[in-house]
Design a protein around this motif. Structure first.
Motif, mmCIF file in Angstrom:
data_model
loop_
_atom_site.group_PDB
_atom_site.id
_atom_site.type_symbol
_atom_site.label_atom_id
_atom_site.label_comp_id
_atom_site.label_asym_id
_atom_site.label_seq_id
_atom_site.Cartn_x
_atom_site.Cartn_y
_atom_site.Cartn_z
ATOM 1 N N VAL A 192 0.838 -1.195 0.000
ATOM 2 C CA VAL A 192 0.000 0.000 0.000
ATOM 3 C C VAL A 192 0.874 1.245 0.000
ATOM 4 C CG1 VAL A 192 -1.765 1.274 1.268
ATOM 5 C CG2 VAL A 192 -1.889 -1.196 1.146
ATOM 6 N N LEU A 193 1.962 1.222 0.761
ATOM 7 C CA LEU A 193 2.877 2.366 0.808
ATOM 8 C C LEU A 193 3.546 2.596 -0.546
ATOM 9 C CD1 LEU A 193 4.202 4.537 2.557
ATOM 10 C CD2 LEU A 193 5.994 2.867 3.057
ATOM 11 N N TRP B 229 0.057 9.174 -11.682
ATOM 12 C CA TRP B 229 -1.126 8.364 -11.393
ATOM 13 C C TRP B 229 -1.075 7.002 -12.099
ATOM 14 C CZ3 TRP B 229 -4.198 9.279 -7.587
ATOM 15 C CH2 TRP B 229 -5.403 8.625 -7.501
ATOM 16 N N LEU B 230 -0.591 6.983 -13.334
ATOM 17 C CA LEU B 230 -0.597 5.749 -14.130
ATOM 18 C C LEU B 230 0.256 4.634 -13.515
ATOM 19 C CD1 LEU B 230 -1.769 4.478 -16.676
ATOM 20 C CD2 LEU B 230 0.232 5.312 -17.898
ATOM 21 N N ILE C 237 -1.766 2.993 -10.819
ATOM 22 C CA ILE C 237 -2.837 2.148 -11.346
ATOM 23 C C ILE C 237 -2.273 0.803 -11.812
ATOM 24 C CG2 ILE C 237 -4.525 1.902 -13.207
ATOM 25 C CD1 ILE C 237 -4.917 4.945 -13.060
ATOM 26 N N ILE C 238 -1.166 0.851 -12.534
ATOM 27 C CA ILE C 238 -0.553 -0.380 -13.038
ATOM 28 C C ILE C 238 -0.125 -1.283 -11.884
ATOM 29 C CG2 ILE C 238 1.442 -1.299 -14.296
ATOM 30 C CD1 ILE C 238 1.203 1.197 -16.122
ATOM 31 N N TYR C 239 0.508 -0.684 -10.863
ATOM 32 C CA TYR C 239 0.942 -1.473 -9.710
ATOM 33 C C TYR C 239 -0.253 -2.064 -8.963
ATOM 34 C CZ TYR C 239 3.336 -2.793 -5.437
ATOM 35 O OH TYR C 239 3.819 -3.503 -4.377
ATOM 36 N N LEU D 289 3.840 5.766 -5.592
ATOM 37 C CA LEU D 289 3.706 5.804 -7.047
ATOM 38 C C LEU D 289 2.592 6.747 -7.482
ATOM 39 C CD1 LEU D 289 4.184 2.049 -7.990
ATOM 40 C CD2 LEU D 289 5.694 3.938 -8.558
ATOM 41 N N CYS D 290 1.512 6.795 -6.713
ATOM 42 C CA CYS D 290 0.405 7.699 -7.056
ATOM 43 C C CYS D 290 0.787 9.159 -6.849
ATOM 44 C CB CYS D 290 -0.831 7.364 -6.234
ATOM 45 S SG CYS D 290 -1.657 5.891 -6.812
#
Length: 79
Positions: free
Chosen positions: A53-54, A64-65, A68-70, A59-60
């Motif tokens: 989650v961290l 943002w992309l 989302i991928i992760y 990454l967000c």
């Protein structure tokens, strides 16, 4: 007038446990969370706030992309 409370506090808090929330989520809702709120989607999949989650939260913050991928990789079990 006196109101009576039925049950204990631990019985009342049982409904707010993250595990019970994640167990009742439909897969479409989790996928939508992975797209629109990636850290929440990862949290719903892993049922705990850990390093995945961290990582997704970081990454967000950058872009943002990648978040989302992760999140989708965590949901499918490839990460």
């Amino acid at each position: 007038y006196q109101r009576r409370v039925h049950g204990t506090l631990s019985e009342c808090l049982f409904f707010f446990e993250p595990l019970s929330l994640a167990m009742h989520c439909h897969p479409i809702i989790v996928i939508l969370c992975c797209i629109f709120l990636p850290p929440l989607g990862v949290y719903l999949k892993t049922n705990r706030c850990d390093t995945k989650v961290l990582i997704d939260l970081i990454l967000c913050f950058f872009f943002w992309l990648p978040g989302i991928i992760y999140a989708l990789l965590v949901y499918t079990g490839n990460c």
